[in-house]
Structures are given as structure tokens and as C-alpha cells.
Scaffold this active site. Structure first.
Site, mmCIF file in Angstrom:
data_model
loop_
_atom_site.group_PDB
_atom_site.id
_atom_site.type_symbol
_atom_site.label_atom_id
_atom_site.label_comp_id
_atom_site.label_asym_id
_atom_site.label_seq_id
_atom_site.Cartn_x
_atom_site.Cartn_y
_atom_site.Cartn_z
ATOM 1 N N ASP A 26 -2.075 -2.329 3.713
ATOM 2 C CA ASP A 26 -1.135 -2.791 2.674
ATOM 3 C C ASP A 26 0.140 -1.965 2.574
ATOM 4 O O ASP A 26 0.941 -2.179 1.683
ATOM 5 C CB ASP A 26 -1.879 -2.767 1.323
ATOM 6 C CG ASP A 26 -1.110 -3.494 0.228
ATOM 7 O OD1 ASP A 26 -0.390 -4.453 0.559
ATOM 8 O OD2 ASP A 26 -1.218 -3.105 -0.943
ATOM 9 N N HIS A 29 0.283 4.170 -1.755
ATOM 10 C CA HIS A 29 1.347 3.169 -1.565
ATOM 11 C C HIS A 29 1.732 2.354 -2.800
ATOM 12 O O HIS A 29 2.514 1.391 -2.663
ATOM 13 C CB HIS A 29 1.026 2.261 -0.371
ATOM 14 C CG HIS A 29 -0.176 1.368 -0.557
ATOM 15 N ND1 HIS A 29 -1.382 1.635 0.032
ATOM 16 C CD2 HIS A 29 -0.340 0.230 -1.239
ATOM 17 C CE1 HIS A 29 -2.246 0.677 -0.290
ATOM 18 N NE2 HIS A 29 -1.641 -0.192 -1.071
ATOM 19 N N ASP A 82 -6.538 -0.199 -4.490
ATOM 20 C CA ASP A 82 -5.343 0.621 -4.661
ATOM 21 C C ASP A 82 -5.716 1.836 -5.510
ATOM 22 O O ASP A 82 -6.304 1.692 -6.584
ATOM 23 C CB ASP A 82 -4.244 -0.221 -5.302
ATOM 24 C CG ASP A 82 -3.745 -1.283 -4.337
ATOM 25 O OD1 ASP A 82 -3.181 -0.915 -3.303
ATOM 26 O OD2 ASP A 82 -3.959 -2.496 -4.587
ATOM 27 N N HIS A 124 -9.913 -3.764 -0.655
ATOM 28 C CA HIS A 124 -8.681 -2.964 -0.692
ATOM 29 C C HIS A 124 -8.497 -2.462 -2.123
ATOM 30 O O HIS A 124 -8.101 -3.217 -2.998
ATOM 31 C CB HIS A 124 -7.491 -3.793 -0.236
ATOM 32 C CG HIS A 124 -6.207 -3.029 -0.316
ATOM 33 N ND1 HIS A 124 -5.893 -2.043 0.580
ATOM 34 C CD2 HIS A 124 -5.194 -3.067 -1.208
ATOM 35 C CE1 HIS A 124 -4.731 -1.517 0.256
ATOM 36 N NE2 HIS A 124 -4.277 -2.116 -0.830
HETATM 37 ZN ZN LIG Z 1 -2.469 -1.923 -1.821
#
Ligand SMILES: [Zn+2]
Length: 1009
Positions: A374, A578, A264, A262
Site C-alpha cells: 500500500d 505509510h 495500517d 492489510h
Molecule cells: Zn495502508
């Protein structure tokens, strides 16, 4: 028999830690190290490789925050290692407890080809499976000294989050730079013992299997000669083979492991660093895919592929190869894993359009799953968008973070505002960084709420955010867990394979209707107001730019700026990631976002101006352009006309107490000497909007220091205390008609000041409220309150392509937990015959509460818009400075008025000198059917694309007419792919829409229109 269980378990731990794990690398020799530190930002690979090195010794400090150093390690494989497996062990100063969020490296060969990433749990580089001995070794490392922002004591304010304030102190020490012999048998023994030890700990102590494992482990430990681990490892492994071969029971839970990281797209690092994080992780994962034929890796976010395509083509080439082999799976079909609360209708749709199109164009892959592990909650508008994009599944993990209520399902139909259902999986493993630990696997099996009806769940496996992705150890453990007694089974699978199996075994799962509200991170609807305003402004400008550019293309033959709009859309979509739009990134990210939004606005204003000037033509008449989907006076929706003088007039009367009464024949507003609105009277309905004894437009300031996650969270106790800002420095008349009357109110509080302008316009049934705040508070929450004389147990809040209702009460813990929620352009509160709307041009967070008055037993329903916060982590100076907000309070508003006024405040009329009125390209004869986009088709065919939706939540019939010749009209998906031709007659087409139905039309123009 005596119980010696804890003795054997403790023995396993110590022998593994102190004897067996160290024996994986029984011999090592140091490498020579040279370093060069780039003077500023990262440099191209060729430049880093070519730069001169100075010698560096192990133990030496390196790496100013955010700096990049290029290291070269060199040496010779000792002659005595011939035939052995040799690896380089390269430790940049990693903290193994923190995979991700610290320094990282990408290893290159001398020819510039990437080898793999270096991460805290991934410090090795294979030199040879069978060394000749005497061979020279040379590797180069692009090492990034990303500072630790989220430390052991989390959420402490730090200046490290911006290069401008981070200082230059070295952050890391080179810990190890060696060549070493790798013993594959000991490595496998470690994994055997880890898997069995972890599995054993999850099994009941009164079951035989636990004891079988314990005895096998004990025999293996007995077989190990602690003075010769390498020589005795095969014998130890032999003792474990039997228990590892015992198959899982038929009812075992089935886990589809998905290799994952994951990443970001920005967070505790700037965007530019994500490009490199992706490159490092992709280098690791393409290497892992090549080494392990059963392993499958999945990566979402088309933007991340686009980044490495542009900036690290050598890594992208490997990715493309692995994708073609079906081993590296593009997932999710969105441009980024965006927030879903705040992106507007069109932007949410374009996340899918641009994500899916990229995967189709680059790889010929069409995703059918949305992948948002997420994201901080999911709007009730999303299911229809996923479906319209041609997808049918959704994965999210985040709901497990809810603070109060446990979500009842792991696999379910998720039903949105229009009735669309999406088959959704919420992995019971409760993490998107699974590392194949026994505790995680057992938790998934135990936690799975669909037991007895379904047996499959998904486990996103690997370290994200610079942790490097899936490790070879995870792959090794998964192999052992494929089919072993006492455990869930584990298979590497593509998300689509998981979803197909899950849906086949569970065709009628339970249904969850409405938003998937995350009971956490509620403050992300407010933090970093400039980022949010930049997003809203960009969305509005994109609507205008597409509309007027398409109109100018059809009417005047102006070239349509396809590439420019495509690029700007992708920029805006990226910033809906996000941790950007929610305001939870470091200062650097938000500082850059503000600048980027300014550039976007400039470009779009230019586009809009050029289109409008072409349409208006020469002349000196004032032409008003209306980009809103509703007529505005004489100016049609999506068209332009000469400015007509406004009807009606306004008056302002001073009151003896120092306040003013404003009136325009539709509304009478009483502003008192404190600058508060004590009356908002709807003249025609003879209704008072403001609850008796209260005042609207009341600014309220609360302390705001959440227990964790400062930028993300506001905790419920913030409401326990607060100050009403009722003292005014001045209340003066700023305009006194006849077209508008306005009162200006100034206030000071703390270190801050606020200037509010309350405006009543002729012919308009609303009070406009402009609020300018010079904000210098710390850990405070600023709201503006409107206590209304309304009795209602629910209210409507706008979301994508419609609205949803939320209760005004807190009967259940689910309702109580929604104490801060999201709206787009409006919230609407109503009794059966009379209501009020609060519309906003840029705020998202709000709350609605109710009280029953003792005096008259009437109900006061208070709606409050959230304006500003001032958290100190991760940006210690969040939201300091000047902000401007536009709201309007609309008395007597129906839902239709709320929709219309919401668009109006976001899309103010523009005036241009010229001579031509501009007929709209398309008109819709029904107020409830709202046009959300008018543009030329992305395929550059010249077709016009119109997206519209039913906005009132009712069934609707409408006629769409065009003002240019049309050959045919097709209903399309979001990607503008025709799905069915619509019957076209001389007057256009007849449309019948379900409540909140979204429709995309492609209009083929005759002779280019
Ligand atoms: Zn995230």
C-alpha cells in the site's frame, strides 16, 4: 433454444439471498448480555473480565467514540440441539458493507484465553461441532467502539478523529446476540452456488462452459425445496458436483493466494487501537489456520508482532505456534510498511535491519521479500537497500492506483539508481483485500500483462484494518477454485513460494528503471508538516547520537546506549508508517506523533550532549562538533575542534527603493522593497541566478481542494489559480555584519502571517532562508518559488544513498503526471558549467517547471518547495499554527556542493565548552564518498560499523583511515553480518565504489580500540 439466462441468474440471486443463506442458521435462541464500559482508555484483559456487568438488551445503543465496553454473553444450548453444530452469532451493530473501519470485538473465554475476533464479516463463534445439549455457554467480548471516519459520503470533515473532540454519543446498537444451529451442508451449498454463480458471470456467453454452469445451477435450484432448504441441500449440492469437478484448462492463470490483512499501523484510529486490531485479526487467523490445513496466513510489519508480544501475550503465543508450523508467515522483513519516499537513507536501511532482525530473533525466519502493498510510490534508491538487507524480491499493489498511466508490467526487474535489480511483482488482481470473488479472480487472469511468458500471480486475500483478515468463506471458495474449468487456479502459498515459482518460469522479465512513482497521493509529501519535521529532526539527531556516542565509547570508554538507541530507532521507524509520515492519519495520531518526536528529541539531545561533554573535556574553549560527512572550515567531518574565527566579511547596503543589497564577496544579493530576491549574483562566475524580470523567494498561495483524499491528494488543477504574496508589511535589516547580514521580511495574507529571514554569511556561497509561518488557512497550498536563469531539461533530486534525475518538461503523460515530487536534502539544477541547488532541512515536496522567455529566448527553470497545506480530512485542523522552515539557495553549485550543503543545513555545528579537539574515528579522503552512519555494532561486540556511499553518481576510489587500532575490516550487509574481509594496510583500506554504491563496514577494534 430460447435464451433464459437472465431469468436463471436472477433466480439464483433471490433464492440465495432470501432462502438458502438464511437457512445456514435454521434455529436460534437469544443469549443473556451484560455490559461494562471502561471509563477511559482500554484496560488490561483481566480487569475487563472482572468488571461488574449491567444487563443489556438487543437493540440497545452502546459505545461512545473510541470507548471500550466489555460484554458477557451467556446461555444454555437447548437440549433439542444435541448432535447439531452450534455457533454463537454476535453482532455488535456491524455494517457488513464496511469490513474494517468500525466497531470490532475480541472474544475471550472466562479463563482469559482468546477465541477469535468479531468483525462485520466474521460474527460467529463456534460453540460445538456436535452439541450435547444443555451445556452452559459463557463468552466475553472486548468491544471497541471505533467510530466510522470514512463514511458513505467520504472525505467530509469530522471531529470524530480525536478522542478530545469526538463527543460521547453512542455509535452502535447491539443487533444480535444468539446461540444458533449451524447447518454445514447449507453452508457448503451457499459457497458452491456463490463460486459457480460468480464464475459463470465472468465467462463468455458464446462459450459452452457458461451454459453448463447455468444448467447445473438451475438443476440445483430445482432440487431445493424452498420450504425445506436444510432437508434438500444435499440433493442440490449433488447437482453441482459435476461442474465443480471439471478441471481447469492447462493454460489457466495460476494464482498464489496469500492469507492477508492489510493493517495500517495507524490511520483512522490511533496507534493504541492498532495493537488491538492486530490482536483481533491474529486471533481469527490462528483459529482459521488450525481449522483449515491448506490455509496459509501472512503478516508483515515486525512492529505489529512486537505489539502483541508485549500487550496480548495470549494471542502472541498462538501466533508463535502457527509460525513454527510454517502456517503463519512473517513477511516483508521491515519494521513497518513504511513510506519509501521520505525516509532518509539510514532510516530506510534500518526499517529492514530492525524488521529482519526481529523475525530472525523471534522465529528464526529470514525474509527475502519486501512486502509493501500500500505504500505511496517507491524511490529509485530502494532496490539497493532491499538487496543490501539480504532480500531479493518486492511485492507492491499500489501502482494500480495511479491516476493517469497504466503500469506496463506485473512481474519485472526493478532497477534502482545504482543498477541493482529486484524481482518485483505487482499483483494483477489490483487489490490487497481480495475476497475470492469470481470477478476478482477473472480480473487477475485477464489483466495479467505477462501472459504467454508467465502464468503466476499473487492475491493478498482477506479484510484488513479491523476487517478480521481472511474468512472461512474465502478459504471455502479458494478450495473450489483450486482446479475448476473456466477459472484461474488458486493455491494457498507463502510469498517466498510464489516468488520462487514466478522467477523460475520468468527469469528474464522486462525491466523498469528508476522510481515507481505513484500518480496519486502527491500531497503526502507536504501534509502534516510537524510530523515530517519531527521525522527529519529525529533522523538527524540519531545520526549525531550514534556518531558521538560511538566516538565517546572508543575515545573515553563511555558506555554505548545500545538499548536506548534501539528503542528510539524503532519509535522513529514506526512513525514512518505509510499513513503517519505521509500525514494521512486522524488528528489524534499526528497530535501524539508531535509529542513523541519531542520526547525523542529530548532524549537524543541529552545523549549527544553527554557524549560531546565527555569528548570535549574540561576547559572553557569553544569546541565545534561537526556531524556532517564533510569538513567544515577547520573542523573535520565527524570530529571536533576549537572554533576558528570565520574568514571574510559581509556588507548590507540600503537601496533607494527601500530594499537592500547584501554582499560577502562571493555572492551579491538584491532584496527589493517587496522583500523579494531580484538578484542572486555569483561574483566569481559572473553569473546571475535569478531569471530576468522575476523574483526568487516568492511565496505563492494556491486553492487546494482535491476531488478526493484531501490529506493525500493535490490535483493538477491547483496550479490554474494562485496568488503571489508580494505585499510586504515590513522589510528591515536585521543584522549588518561583519560575520552575517540579514533582512527580515514580514507579510500578512488571509488569516496568516509570515516572517522570513534572508541571511548571507561571511565566506559562504549561499543565501539562507528561514521562513516562520503562522498558518490559519483552509484548503490552500503554500509554495516558495525560485525562478532561475537556467536552461536544462532535467534536474537532480536527492533520494536514499544518491539522487535521481527527473525531466523539467512534460512531453509524455508519464512526465506530466509527476507534477509534485519528492526530494530529501536537495534539488540541483544545472547547465554543463554552472548550476544552482536548493537545499532544505525539512520539506520534501517540490515541483520544477520551465518556460522559454519571449524577450531573450532564454529558459527560466522554476523550482518551488512545498511548505504547507490545509486539508480538512481526516484531520479537520491540519497544519494550523506555527511552522518554521529552513532552506538555502546555493548559486554556482555543483552536484558535490548540493550534497555538501544538503548535509550542512540538516546537521548544524554544535558548540560545547571544553579543551579537546576530537579526531574523527574514521576519515574518507574523497568528497564523493559520504559517510551515512558511524555507530557501534548492534551485537554489542564493540566493533565499529561505518556505512558510506558514493554520492555523486560516478565511479570513485577512496581511502578510509581510522584513528584507532583496527584488527580487521569486513564488508557487511545492512544487518552488520560480515560477508567478505577487506585487505587492511597501515593506512586503512582502499575502497572502489560504483556510482551510488552503498557499503557497510565492520571494523574490529584491537583491545577494544
Ligand atoms: Zn495502508
Amino acid at each position: 433454444m430460447h435464451d433464459d439466462r437472465s431469468l436463471v441468474e436472477a433466480r439464483l440471486k433471490r433464492v440465495l439471498d432470501e432462502r438458502i443463506r438464511p437457512a445456514v442458521y435454521p434455529e436460534s435462541v437469544p443469549l443473556q448480555v451484560g455490559i461494562w464500559t471502561a471509563p477511559g482508555e482500554p484496560v488490561p484483559v483481566a480487569e475487563g473480565l472482572a468488571a461488574p456487568r449491567t444487563p443489556l438488551t438487543v437493540g440497545q445503543a452502546w459505545g461512545a467514540p473510541w470507548g471500550t465496553s466489555w460484554l458477557t454473553v451467556s446461555g444454555t444450548v437447548p437440549a433439542g440441539w444435541a448432535g447439531r453444530t452450534v455457533e454463537a452469532l454476535l453482532d455488535l451493530g456491524f455494517d457488513e458493507n464496511m469490513p474494517g473501519f468500525q466497531c470490532e470485538g475480541l472474544v475471550y473465554r472466562s479463563d482469559g484465553t482468546p477465541v477469535k475476533g468479531l468483525n462485520p464479516r466474521n460474527q460467529w463463534v463456534r460453540i460445538s461441532d456436535s452439541a450435547a445439549g444443555g451445556e452452559a455457554v459463557e463468552l466475553h467480548i472486548e468491544a471497541a467502539a471505533n467510530p466510522v471516519i470514512l463514511d458513505y459520503h467520504p472525505f467530509l470533515p469530522t471531529d470524530l478523529g480525536d478522542k478530545a473532540t469526538a463527543g460521547s454519543a453512542p455509535q452502535y446498537k447491539i443487533t444480535r446476540m444468539d446461540l444458533a444451529v449451524f447447518d454445514p451442508v447449507v453452508y457448503e451449498l451457499v459457497l458452491d452456488l456463490e463460486v459457480l454463480g460468480e464464475l459463470m458471470a465472468e465467462l463468455p456467453t458464446d462459450g459452452a462452459r457458461r451454459w453448463e454452469l447455468l444448467r447445473a445451477v438451475e438443476r440445483a435450484l430445482d432440487a431445493v425445496d424452498l420450504q425445506d432448504v436444510n432437508g434438500t441441500a444435499p440433493a442440490a449440492r449433488a447437482e453441482l458436483a459435476g461442474v465443480l469437478a471439471a478441471p481447469a484448462v492447462p493454460s489457466a492463470h495460476r494464482i498464489s493466494a496469500v492469507g492477508h490483512a492489510h493493517i495500517d499501523s495507524a490511520w483512522l484510529w490511533p496507534l493504541r487501537e492498532t495493537v488491538r486490531k492486530v490482536a483481533r485479526t491474529c486471533a481469527n487467523m490462528t483459529a482459521l489456520v488450525a481449522e483449515h490445513p491448506e490455509f496459509i496466513y501472512t503478516m508483515s510489519q515486525a512492529q505489529q508482532y512486537a505489539w502483541i508480544k508485549e500487550h496480548r501475550p495470549e494471542v502472541y503465543a498462538e501466533v508463535k505456534k502457527a509460525v513454527a508450523e510454517g502456517r503463519f508467515v512473517p513477511a516483508g522483513g521491515m519494521w513497518v510498511e513504511s513510506d519509501t519516499n521520505m525516509p532518509g537513507s539510514e532510516a530506510m536501511a534500518r526499517q529492514f535491519v530492525h524488521g529482519k532482525r526481529f523475525f530472525l530473533d523471534e522465529f528464526g525466519v529470514e525474509n527475502e521479500e519486501a512486502w509493501l502493498p500500500d505504500t505511496f510510490g517507491f524511490t529509485a534508491g530502494l532496490p539497493q537497500i532491499i538487496k543490501a538487507a539480504g532480500s531479493k524480491w518486492l511485492l507492491t499493489q499500489k501502482i494500480s492506483w495511479s491516476q493517469v498511466n497504466t503500469f506496463p508490467h506485473h512481474t519485472f526487474w526493478w532497477e534502482g539508481i545504482d543498477g541493482t535489480r529486484i524481482f518485483t511483482h505487482f499483483p494483477p488482481i489490483d487489490t490487497y483485500n481480495c475476497s475470492m470473488k469470481g470477478s476478482e479472480i477473472a480480473h487477475a487472469a485477464r489483466n495479467f500483462k505477462e501472459k504467454g511468458r508467465a502464468s503466476h500471480s499473487l492475491a493478498p486475500t482477506g479484510w484488513g484494518d479491523g476487517g478480521g483478515g481472511t474468512t472461512r468463506e474465502m478459504v471455502g471458495k479458494a478450495a473450489r477454485l483450486r482446479d475448476v474449468e473456466g477459472s484461474a487456479t488458486v493455491r494457498w502459498e507463502r510469498p517466498a513460494e510464489f516468488f520462487a515459482k514466478a522467477q523460475a518460469e520468468y527469469p528474464e522479465p522486462p525491466v523498469w528503471v528508476g522510481e515507481l512513482y505513484l500518480e496519486l497521493h502527491r500531497a503526502t509529501l507536504t501534509s502534516q508538516a510537524r510530523t515530517k519535521q519531527g521525522n527529519r529532526r529525529s533522523e538527524n539527531l540519531l545520526r549525531e547520537a550514534e556518531l558521538w556516542a560511538a566516538t565517546a565509547a572508543v575515545r573515553c570508554g563511555l558506555p554505548y546506549p545500545y538499548q536506548q538507541l534501539d528503542r528510539i530507532w524503532k519509535t522513529v521507524l514506526l512513525h514512518q508508517f505509510h499513513d503517519i509520515l505521509p500525514g494521512s492519519s486522524i488528528a489524534w495520531v499526528h497530535r501524539e506523533a508531535e509529542a513523541t518526536y519531542a520526547t525523542v528529541a529530548e532524549e537524543l539531545e541529552e545523549l549527544i550532549g553527554a557524549s560531546q561533554r565527555a569528548l570535549a573535556g574540561d576547559g572553557s574553549s569553544e569546541i565545534a562538533f561537526n556531524a556532517a560527512p564533510h569538513d567544515r572550515g577547520a573542523v573535520p567531518a565527524g570530529g571536533a575542534d576549537t572554533v576558528a574565527p570565520a574568514k571574510g566579511s559581509c556588507t548590507a547596503e540600503p537601496s533607494p527603493d527601500g530594499g537592500f543589497t547584501l554582499s560577502n564577496g562571493l555572492v551579491r544579493v538584491v532584496v527589493d522593497a517587496r522583500g523579494l530576491v531580484v538578484s542572486l549574483y555569483d561574483t566569481a562566475a559572473e553569473r546571475e541566478a535569478v531569471a530576468p524580470g522575476t523574483a526568487a523567494n516568492l511565496l505563492q498561495l494556491h486553492p487546494d481542494f482535491p476531488n478526493m483524499w484531501d490529506a493525500w491528494d493535490v490535483d493538477q488543477f491547483y496550479r490554474n489559480t494562485g496568488t503571489d504574496l508580494t505585499d510586504a508589511d515590513s522589510v528591515v535589516l536585521a543584522a549588518d555584519g561583519p560575520q552575517a547580514v540579514a533582512v527580515k521580511v514580514t507579510r500578512s495574507f488571509g488569516k496568516s502571517t509570515v516572517l522570513q529571514t534572508l541571511t548571507l554569511t561571511a565566506g559562504a556561497k549561499r543565501l539562507d532562508l528561514d521562513t516562520e509561518v503562522d498558518w490559519y488557512e483552509t484548503e490552500k497550498f503554500l509554495k516558495v518559488a525560485f525562478p532561475l536563469d537556467l536552461h536544462t531539461d532535467r534536474y537532480a533530486a536527492e533520494t536514499q544513498f544518491g539522487h535521481l534525475h527527473r525531466p523539467t518538461h512534460t512531453n509524455t503523460s508519464w512526465e506530466a503526471a509527476k507534477f509534485e515530487a519528492c526530494n530529501h536534502r536537495f534539488v540541483h539544477l544545472t547547465e554543463p558549467d554552472w548550476g544552482v541547488a536548493l537545499v532544505t532541512a525539512s520539506t520534501y515536496g517540490h515541483d520544477v517547471t520551465r518556460t522559454v522567455r519571449t524577450a531573450d529566448r532564454g529558459t527560466t527553470t522554476t523550482v518551488r518547495a512545498s511548505l504547507l497545506r490545509a486539508p480538512r480530512f481526516p484531520d479537520p485542523h491540519t497544519d494550523q499554527g506555527r511552522h518554521v522552515f529552513h532552506h538555502a539557495l546555493v548559486p554556482g553549485a555543483t552536484l558535490a556542493d548540493a550534497v555538501r550543503e544538503g548535509y550542512r543545513i540538516n546537521l548544524p555545528e554544535r558548540r560545547v565548552s571544553g579543551s579537546n579537539a576530537v579526531a574523527p574515528l574514521v576519515t574518507v579522503d574523497q568528497d564523493a564518498v559520504v559517510v551515512s552512519a558511524v555507530k557501534l555494532a548492534d551485537d554489542q561486540s564493540g566493533d565499529l560499523v561505518v556505512r558510506l556511499y558514493e554520492a555523486h553518481g560516478a565511479r570513485s576510489r577512496a581511502r578510509l583511515r581510522t584513528s584507532f587500532p583496527v584488527a580487521r575490516i569486513d564488508g557487511c550487509d545492512l544487518l552488520e553480518r560480515p560477508q567478505h574481509q577487506l585487505p587492511l594496510d597501515a593506512r586503512g583500506i582502499e575502497l572502489t565504489l560504483r556510482p551510488f554504491e552503498l557499503v557497510t563496514l565492520r571494523l574490529a577494534r584491537i583491545n577494544g580500540g
